[in-house]
Write an enzyme that holds these catalytic residues in place. Structure first.
Site, PDB file in Angstrom:
ATOM      1  N   ASP A   4       0.849  -1.186   0.000  1.00 35.46           N
ATOM      2  CA  ASP A   4       0.000   0.000   0.000  1.00 35.46           C
ATOM      3  C   ASP A   4       0.889   1.242   0.000  1.00 35.46           C
ATOM      4  OD1 ASP A   4      -2.184   1.644   0.150  1.00 35.46           O
ATOM      5  OD2 ASP A   4      -2.798   1.061   2.158  1.00 35.46           O
ATOM      6  N   ASP A   5       0.838   2.024  -1.079  1.00 37.73           N
ATOM      7  CA  ASP A   5       1.580   3.292  -1.184  1.00 37.73           C
ATOM      8  C   ASP A   5       3.092   3.110  -1.331  1.00 37.73           C
ATOM      9  OD1 ASP A   5      -0.949   4.302  -0.631  1.00 37.73           O
ATOM     10  OD2 ASP A   5      -0.251   5.786   0.803  1.00 37.73           O
ATOM     11  N   CYS A  44      -5.888   4.464  -3.870  1.00 34.42           N
ATOM     12  CA  CYS A  44      -6.186   3.103  -3.396  1.00 34.42           C
ATOM     13  C   CYS A  44      -7.475   2.502  -3.940  1.00 34.42           C
ATOM     14  CB  CYS A  44      -6.262   3.102  -1.867  1.00 34.42           C
ATOM     15  SG  CYS A  44      -4.750   3.607  -1.041  1.00 34.42           S
ATOM     16  N   LYS A 103      -5.840  -5.477   3.869  1.00 32.78           N
ATOM     17  CA  LYS A 103      -6.686  -4.338   3.511  1.00 32.78           C
ATOM     18  C   LYS A 103      -7.673  -4.689   2.400  1.00 32.78           C
ATOM     19  CE  LYS A 103      -6.226   0.207   1.301  1.00 32.78           C
ATOM     20  NZ  LYS A 103      -5.382   1.395   1.129  1.00 32.78           N
ATOM     21  N   HIS A 105     -10.820  -2.036   1.498  1.00 33.75           N
ATOM     22  CA  HIS A 105     -11.094  -0.673   1.006  1.00 33.75           C
ATOM     23  C   HIS A 105     -11.962  -0.662  -0.251  1.00 33.75           C
ATOM     24  CE1 HIS A 105      -9.377   3.716   0.825  1.00 33.75           C
ATOM     25  NE2 HIS A 105     -10.604   3.641   1.344  1.00 33.75           N
ATOM     26  N   HIS A 259       1.399   2.427   4.246  1.00 40.17           N
ATOM     27  CA  HIS A 259       0.519   3.588   4.377  1.00 40.17           C
ATOM     28  C   HIS A 259       0.741   4.241   5.736  1.00 40.17           C
ATOM     29  CE1 HIS A 259      -3.170   5.968   4.322  1.00 40.17           C
ATOM     30  NE2 HIS A 259      -3.430   5.535   3.095  1.00 40.17           N
ATOM     31  N   ASP A 311      -0.109  -0.974  -4.940  1.00 39.64           N
ATOM     32  CA  ASP A 311      -1.347  -0.497  -5.573  1.00 39.64           C
ATOM     33  C   ASP A 311      -1.144   0.783  -6.365  1.00 39.64           C
ATOM     34  OD1 ASP A 311      -0.977   1.112  -3.325  1.00 39.64           O
ATOM     35  OD2 ASP A 311      -3.023   0.868  -2.563  1.00 39.64           O
ATOM     36  N   HIS A 312      -0.123   1.568  -6.036  1.00 42.34           N
ATOM     37  CA  HIS A 312       0.244   2.784  -6.771  1.00 42.34           C
ATOM     38  C   HIS A 312       1.538   3.310  -6.184  1.00 42.34           C
ATOM     39  CE1 HIS A 312      -1.323   4.835  -3.258  1.00 42.34           C
ATOM     40  NE2 HIS A 312      -2.505   4.266  -3.455  1.00 42.34           N
ATOM     41  N   LYS A 336       1.554   9.436  -5.669  1.00 40.98           N
ATOM     42  CA  LYS A 336       0.183   9.055  -5.328  1.00 40.98           C
ATOM     43  C   LYS A 336      -0.790  10.202  -5.587  1.00 40.98           C
ATOM     44  CE  LYS A 336      -2.632   7.692  -1.323  1.00 40.98           C
ATOM     45  NZ  LYS A 336      -2.601   7.277   0.097  1.00 40.98           N
TER      46      LYS A 336
END
Length: 553
Positions: A4-5, A44, A103, A105, A259, A311-312, A336
């Site tokens: 994540d991130d 996200c 996660k 989301h 994150h 994810d990015h 992001k």
């Protein structure tokens, strides 16, 4: 395994020589590393929707036309629509055990607190343990709240309307039933309670309502205790592998790392050369190693298709005073939340399958997180949905080196529901064109970020529209530093014309769908709030001592 991130520049095998990521680096040595792995969105919720379905998020209504481009509450009504087909659903239909740890989301409920229409178990997963929402600074004490002031103001107004409406109804019901003195006392008591409840929802208790852990439909921690979340996530992932080792399974480990607020256990705290962010990255790398060790220890190494990505890109605006809390995106501009710049959408992509795909191999072709859907569907003997457009491509021929070029000719880089940029992998040419129609306005004192504004906007005064579009050849300028012009590129007008034709062709494939991220759908709704205990004072801890039962090396 999806981070994540995480910035592409945070990993050793992608060029970082100051961060320790030995397990991810070893994964790359044992398999295939993609250098142009692209997320379908730089935020996200839409990115993960595309990853799960193999479709641009605008097709499922998971791309926003307003300022709120991700789900904001567990108690919102938006989320991944029930008519979307995830890769988990395809594999479930093929007899696979399907688990999600970490996660989600992608939403929880639609109309009632227990309809679970957006829940992982309604999207093909047999088992879910993790966070239905996403980490926020609010999840950790003594951190500045993450919900922006404008959203808080709207929420405050909204909850006051709820309080006023409830009071009006209740006051009407008690009229004539009790004396004026008692009516006044009850009325003002209700006023005080509802005023407190609306404050509770708007400012004070985001932690209790968003920062929760669930096992399937059951809340196990509310609020979650960050100091033990790492152990719980690892325990659940290893347990799923051990429980399903004698049958085909799909395990999606969706890390809460990296994150903010960057919760990190004492074992890794202060160990890296890059502060708390570096500590968090190195802890996540250790988790990757533990999960891969569990695969190997169960004798599953040679028949397990392993994948790691983010994810990015990393968030450049994540700061605490002078301390950078977001990732590094290597040589790539932006991060992001920025629809088109490479730093927000180019992510690590690593595959391992001993004996089936080559080791220590690099593929420098455009690929997408959306490609996972058709790839794993093919591997499991399933079929992709035939009643809708699937934008992902089967990666296996490319990974096995049976073909040299990606099937992706054009990729459309969205910011919310707006096309900000387009990539053209021109067939029969070494050129990789990229046209930017819209770019965010960076802070004048920042290094390519929207400091002071939070995540960069997609439209309005915070962006610049380019006519003609900014044009780059990523094969010569991957950092997007020098836009081409008719004077420097003879094909300038021809390239832009072809890209514009592709945009129009793409738009003709879009059909109107309900907007899952509309303000009405992302707004907190008290009747949808997952709650363990008595609403609004939701609290429970069902984990006990089980957190320490997993063995780690």
């Amino acid at each position: 395994m999806l981070a994540d991130d995480l910035g592409i520049g945070d990993i050793g095998c992608y060029g970082n020589n100051t961060m320790k990521t030995p397990n991810i680096d070893q994964l790359a040595k044992e398999g295939v590393k993609l250098t142009q792995h692209i997320a379908a969105a730089s935020l996200c919720t839409p990115s993960r929707a595309a990853f799960l379905t193999g479709r641009y998020p605008i097709r499922s209504g998971m791309a926003s036309s307003n300022a709120y481009r991700a789900l904001q509450w567990n108690a919102g009504s938006g989320g991944l629509p029930v008519n979307e087909t995830t890769f988990a659903k395809v594999l479930h239909q093929q007899g696979y055990a399907t688990g999600l740890v970490g996660k989600w989301h992608q939403g929880v409920n639609c109309d009632s607190v227990n309809d679970y229409c957006h829940h992982p178990l309604n999207h093909g997963f047999d088992y879910f343990y993790g966070m239905p929402f996403t980490l926020l600074n609010n999840c950790q004490d003594n951190k500045p709240p993450e919900l922006d002031a404008a959203f808080q103001a709207k929420l405050w107004f909204y909850t006051q309307l709820i309080a006023f409406a409830a009071l009006t109804v209740l006051a009407g019901k008690i009229t004539g039933l009790v004396s004026v003195t008692w009516k006044s006392a009850v009325f003002f008591s209700l006023c005080g309670f509802l005023f407190f409840a609306s404050w509770y929802s708007s400012y004070g208790f985001v932690k209790y309502w968003n920062c929760i852990l669930m096992r399937n439909y059951d809340i196990t921690e509310q609020p979650m205790k960050l100091e033990r979340t790492v152990s719980l996530i690892l325990k659940e992932a290893v347990s799923f592998i051990q429980s399903n080792k004698h049958r085909p399974f799909l395990l999606f480990v969706s890390f809460l790392h990296v994150h903010t607020p960057l919760f990190t256990t004492e074992r890794f705290h202060g160990k890296s050369r890059h502060g708390l962010y570096g500590d968090n990255v190195e802890e996540m790398d250790w988790l990757v190693g533990q999960i891969l060790d569990a695969i190997d220890n169960e004798g599953l190494r040679n028949n397990t298709f392993a994948y790691f990505a983010s994810d990015h890109g990393g968030q450049l605006e994540a700061q605490e005073g002078p301390i950078q809390l977001g990732g590094w995106n290597g040589i790539y501009k932006g991060g992001k939340g920025m629809g088109g710049w490479e730093g927000g959408i180019r992510v690590p992509g690593i595959f391992r399958w001993p004996g089936m795909i080559p080791a220590n191999t690099v593929v420098d072709e455009p690929t997408s997180l959306m490609d996972i859907y058709p790839t794993v569907a093919h591997l499991a003997g399933g079929a992709v949905a035939q009643d809708r457009i699937i934008d992902g491509k089967d990666l296996l021929p490319l990974l096995q080196q049976k073909v040299k070029h990606s099937e992706h000719e054009f990729m459309f880089h969205y910011c919310g529901s707006y096309v900000h940029a387009v990539r053209w992998h021109q067939k029969g040419s070494d050129a990789l064109w990229k046209a930017h129609y819209v770019t965010p306005i960076f802070h004048p004192k920042g290094a390519g970020a929207c400091y002071g504004k939070g995540i960069c906007p997609c439209f309005g005064e915070g962006v610049t529209r380019h006519d003609p579009p900014l044009l780059f050849d990523l094969s010569r300028d991957p950092s997007e530093t020098t836009p081409l012009s008719p004077d420097t590129e003879p094909l300038f007008h021809a390239v832009l014309k072809r890209i514009e034709e592709a945009v129009q062709e793409h738009r003709r494939t879009l059909t109107p769908v309900p907007q899952q991220l509309s303000f009405r759908n992302i707004m907190w709704k008290p009747w949808l709030q997952p709650c363990c205990g008595t609403f609004p004072f939701c609290w429970c801890d069902k984990e006990g001592a089980s957190v320490h039962s997993v063995k780690v090396s």
